[in-house]
Every structure is written in structure tokens, then in C-alpha cells.
Enzyme design. Sequence first.
Site, PDB file in Angstrom:
ATOM      1  N   ASP A  13       0.813  -1.222   0.000  1.00 40.50           N
ATOM      2  CA  ASP A  13       0.000   0.000   0.000  1.00 40.50           C
ATOM      3  C   ASP A  13       0.846   1.271   0.000  1.00 40.50           C
ATOM      4  OD1 ASP A  13      -2.209  -1.760   0.302  1.00 40.50           O
ATOM      5  OD2 ASP A  13      -1.841  -1.799   2.459  1.00 40.50           O
ATOM      6  N   LYS A  16       2.237   2.480  -5.030  1.00 39.97           N
ATOM      7  CA  LYS A  16       3.027   2.108  -6.212  1.00 39.97           C
ATOM      8  C   LYS A  16       2.235   2.307  -7.502  1.00 39.97           C
ATOM      9  CE  LYS A  16       3.439  -2.012  -4.490  1.00 39.97           C
ATOM     10  NZ  LYS A  16       2.914  -1.853  -3.133  1.00 39.97           N
ATOM     11  N   ASN A  38      -5.081 -10.131  -4.273  1.00 40.32           N
ATOM     12  CA  ASN A  38      -4.838  -9.554  -2.949  1.00 40.32           C
ATOM     13  C   ASN A  38      -4.345  -8.111  -3.087  1.00 40.32           C
ATOM     14  OD1 ASN A  38      -2.471 -10.490  -4.114  1.00 40.32           O
ATOM     15  ND2 ASN A  38      -1.561 -11.247  -2.221  1.00 40.32           N
ATOM     16  N   GLY A  40      -4.231  -4.282  -4.409  1.00 40.25           N
ATOM     17  CA  GLY A  40      -5.212  -3.288  -4.802  1.00 40.25           C
ATOM     18  C   GLY A  40      -4.469  -2.017  -5.143  1.00 40.25           C
ATOM     19  N   GLN A 226       2.154  -5.689  -3.317  1.00 37.54           N
ATOM     20  CA  GLN A 226       2.491  -5.795  -1.895  1.00 37.54           C
ATOM     21  C   GLN A 226       3.835  -5.079  -1.644  1.00 37.54           C
ATOM     22  OE1 GLN A 226       1.589  -9.217  -3.332  1.00 37.54           O
ATOM     23  NE2 GLN A 226      -0.446  -8.418  -3.049  1.00 37.54           N
TER      24      GLN A 226
HETATM   25  P1  IMP Z   1      -2.537 -12.812   1.479  1.00 40.58           P
HETATM   26  O1  IMP Z   1      -1.612 -12.203   0.473  1.00 40.58           O
HETATM   27  O2  IMP Z   1      -3.993 -12.580   1.166  1.00 40.58           O
HETATM   28  O3  IMP Z   1      -2.225 -14.259   1.736  1.00 40.58           O
HETATM   29  O4  IMP Z   1      -2.293 -12.079   2.881  1.00 40.58           O
HETATM   30  C1  IMP Z   1      -1.083 -12.226   3.611  1.00 40.58           C
HETATM   31  C2  IMP Z   1      -0.695 -10.930   4.301  1.00 40.58           C
HETATM   32  O5  IMP Z   1      -0.313  -9.982   3.304  1.00 40.58           O
HETATM   33  C3  IMP Z   1      -1.820 -10.270   5.100  1.00 40.58           C
HETATM   34  O6  IMP Z   1      -1.256  -9.606   6.220  1.00 40.58           O
HETATM   35  C4  IMP Z   1      -2.370  -9.246   4.138  1.00 40.58           C
HETATM   36  O7  IMP Z   1      -3.005  -8.177   4.804  1.00 40.58           O
HETATM   37  C5  IMP Z   1      -1.106  -8.801   3.439  1.00 40.58           C
HETATM   38  N1  IMP Z   1      -1.359  -8.290   2.093  1.00 40.58           N
HETATM   39  C6  IMP Z   1      -1.625  -8.994   0.977  1.00 40.58           C
HETATM   40  N2  IMP Z   1      -1.778  -8.182  -0.077  1.00 40.58           N
HETATM   41  C7  IMP Z   1      -1.588  -6.942   0.378  1.00 40.58           C
HETATM   42  C8  IMP Z   1      -1.579  -5.659  -0.261  1.00 40.58           C
HETATM   43  O8  IMP Z   1      -1.755  -5.512  -1.474  1.00 40.58           O
HETATM   44  N3  IMP Z   1      -1.337  -4.592   0.561  1.00 40.58           N
HETATM   45  C9  IMP Z   1      -1.082  -4.745   1.884  1.00 40.58           C
HETATM   46  N4  IMP Z   1      -1.073  -5.903   2.496  1.00 40.58           N
HETATM   47  C10 IMP Z   1      -1.307  -7.006   1.764  1.00 40.58           C
END
Ligand code: IMP
Length: 433
Positions: A13, A16, A38, A40, A226
Site C-alpha cells: 500500500d 506504487k 490480494n 489493490g 504488496q
Molecule cells: P494474502 O496475500 O492474502 O495471503 O495475505 C497475507 C498478508 O499480506 C496479510 O497480512 C495481508 O493483509 C497482506 N497483504 C496482501 N496483499 C496486500 C496488499 O496488497 N497490501 C497490503 N497488504 C497485503
Amino acid sequence: MPGTCVIGLQWGDEAKGKLVDLLTSRFEIVVRYQGGANAGHTVVVGDKTYKLHHVPSGILTPTVMNVVTPGVVINPPTILKEIESLTSQGVAVGKNMLLSDRAHVVFPWHIEEDKLLNVAPAGESIGTTLRGIGPCYRDKVGRAHAIRLGDMLRPDFKSRIEHIVLAKNRLLTGLSGADHVALDAGAIFAEYSGYAEKLRPFVGDTTAYLLDAAEAGKRMLFEGAQGSLLDIDHGTFPYVTSSNSSGVGVSGGSGVPGKWIQKVLGVCKAYSTRVGGGPFPTEQDNPTGEKIRQIGREYGTTTGRPRRCGWFDAVAVRYTTRLSGVDCLAVMMMDVLSHLPEVQICTAYDLDGQRTTRFPSHVDDLRRVQPIYETLPGWNIDVTGIRELAAMPENARRYLNRVSELVGKPVEVVSVGPDRAQTMFAGKVGLVG
Ligand code: IMP
């Protein structure tokens, strides 16, 4: 050498998407190389806001080719909705997007597994986005129950679904107890073969495409999803995502060797945020953190969850800057810190009475560190209208200089708001393109 990367240096977040969108016109190809729905990415252009999950931010620039490579996991209904939403906002999505036939596909069972496994036996849960990301990557590595985008277009797609659903029904029953509603292989096949037909025009061999492009000297921008601290191997394991979200993931995910990558731009916020569980040494679970959350509208793009907020952690960002091979920094959301009487930067950790600037490799150590802060005066001026770095208030410049000094790289981009226009370049950004 034709490649530039934009990599998040914190827990995701970092804005980017905005940066990639801004830089895109200098490139011919924008590449997503890991993660999935995942992610956004919010991009604001004029009065329009675009929310992207799989589709590279380059889609908003008509001249650019957008490539989603094997390292990404694709959720068909989500990407189709994204395409539909872009199209309805007047953005053309057609020959300007290529999806790898090698990319793995997220199926309903992955989302079920994510829900059932997101419960910690003791302590904090990872707090995933519940998008099935971890289970899909697990099946990719496990191989026996994996389906790639290209497989959905083959004659044995139906029998593969049937074979996998049999095993997944047993697994989900075991994980959930007796109340699990059985997955229906026939219904899933019917639904997903429909998606496959809609996605067919976009599917191809992105590895060959990008290798040809690199050899032809085409300018490529790699867009990380991420942040580096969520990297599966080098992040705050197990509170991470399931892919290599730091700079080390670019080659593995895209198939483009490191020798083609010339420049890495590291993106960080002027403060820190984290969604989900896991240690966060500089977290401000107090009115200051709440103020940052409100001003910075720190709520997840994908899940809407409130983000945890805290001070800038120079120990963490110096670590990820080195890990991701960063050449220069983009500091985003500087406007959010305006109006705080003073601001703090974590310059070192105290771990069991020892001062250290090394980022711990184990979360138990990271949980125990006490941040050592340096306090700087705030700037108490609305900076959202400032368009030149030289015009930034002196205290804001002092803050940026200190960040640069502690992290060990120059700050070459500063952002003071969500719009394209609210971005300043130091003039040195030697980006290819
Ligand atoms: P997952 O990627 O859904 O398996 O989540 C694993 C961890 O990564 C969790 O703490 C999520 O909140 C975090 N996470 C996954 N994608 C993002 C993102 O795009 N921004 C921030 N945190 C993320």
C-alpha cells in the site's frame, strides 16, 4: 538495458500504482510479476478513480502493452470484472494486455481453504485478504492439484477439475468438520470454462514475449505488488504473502533475467502502515495513529480493513532497500504528516538491551524490539498544492533528507496527494525510457 522496477519497501500500500501510472508513458511494456487479487492499486486520474487488482497500471496509458506473467495468480471472475469496469470507464482492454498461460488460477476451493486456515491456533492470525492467494501458491508448489491459465483452454480441463474437486472435498471436510458444503465439479467446470473463453484472447506465452522484448531493447517497467516486508522468503514470516514481493521476485516471476534490469525505484510512505497480523515495531495504536489513518484514508483497497499506522521505520526500509537493490526512493503521502506538531523516525532498534540497525530475521525478535526514535519538527503547512521540491517547507525537506540519509539512498520522487499532478521529481530519476 531496458528494465526498471517499482518496488514497495514496507508492508504494501505504498501507492506504487500511482507511481507506475505516472512513469508508464516512458515505457513500452508494464509487467506484473507476482501476487494476485490480494493487491489493490488505486490510480486517480483527474476526477476518475481506477481500482486495479491484477491488471497492470499501464492499462491507463493507451500506448503501453500490459503483461501479467507466470508469477501472478489469477482469479478469473475478478480479472473479468476488472476488465469490465475499466471498459465501462472508457479504458480500452484488448490487444494491449497479455496474460501468461503459465500463471496459476485461483479456484473456489482456494478461497475456502484460505478462510478455514486463517485461524491461528495460538496468537495472531496472518489476517490474509481471503482471496485464496496462499492456497493457490501452495498448490502451485505442490503441483498435483494446480491448474494454470493455459490448462483451462485444453480438452482435459474438465477431468482435471473432477480429479481435484474429489481431493479438495475431502480436504475441506477435514478442515471444517461436518458442515462443509461439497464443491460441485460440474458446476465449477461450467462456470470456469465460460471464464476461459472470455479470457482466451488475452492468453499467451509472456516469457517468450518478454525475452524477445528485452533482446530488442524495449523499455519495460516491472510493477511490484504488496511490499518487500511481505516477501515470503525475506519478509516478516509467517506474516507475509505467499510470493516474492521484494525486488528479488522480479526475475523469478516474470522470466526476465536480472541482467536486463537497470534501475530499481523503491517506494515508501512517509510513515508506515500494515494490514493484517504480525509485528510492527513503530505502530502507533493511539490518537496519532488514528490521525494518520483518517488523514491518509488508510483503509484497504481490496478488503476495506482499517490499516495499522505508525512512524517511518528506517531500520526496516534500509533493509528492504538493500534487499530489493533499490537505486533511489519515492516518498509518498508526505501531505499526511502535515499538521502534526512533530514527527518521529525510528533510527535503530533496542533488542534485549542492545542497540541494532539490523532487521531481525525472526518475528519473535522483531516483536521484542523497542524502536529508538529521533524527533523532528513538523511543518504545519498544507503541502498538497506544492509542485516543486524546492518549495516544500524547510522542515519537510529536513525530514526527507533524514530519511534519505538513514536509508542510504537519494529521494528522487515525492508525492503530496493522490493525483498525478501532486508528484515532484528531483530531476535525477535516471529511469530507462
Ligand atoms: P494474502 O496475500 O492474502 O495471503 O495475505 C497475507 C498478508 O499480506 C496479510 O497480512 C495481508 O493483509 C497482506 N497483504 C496482501 N496483499 C496486500 C496488499 O496488497 N497490501 C497490503 N497488504 C497485503
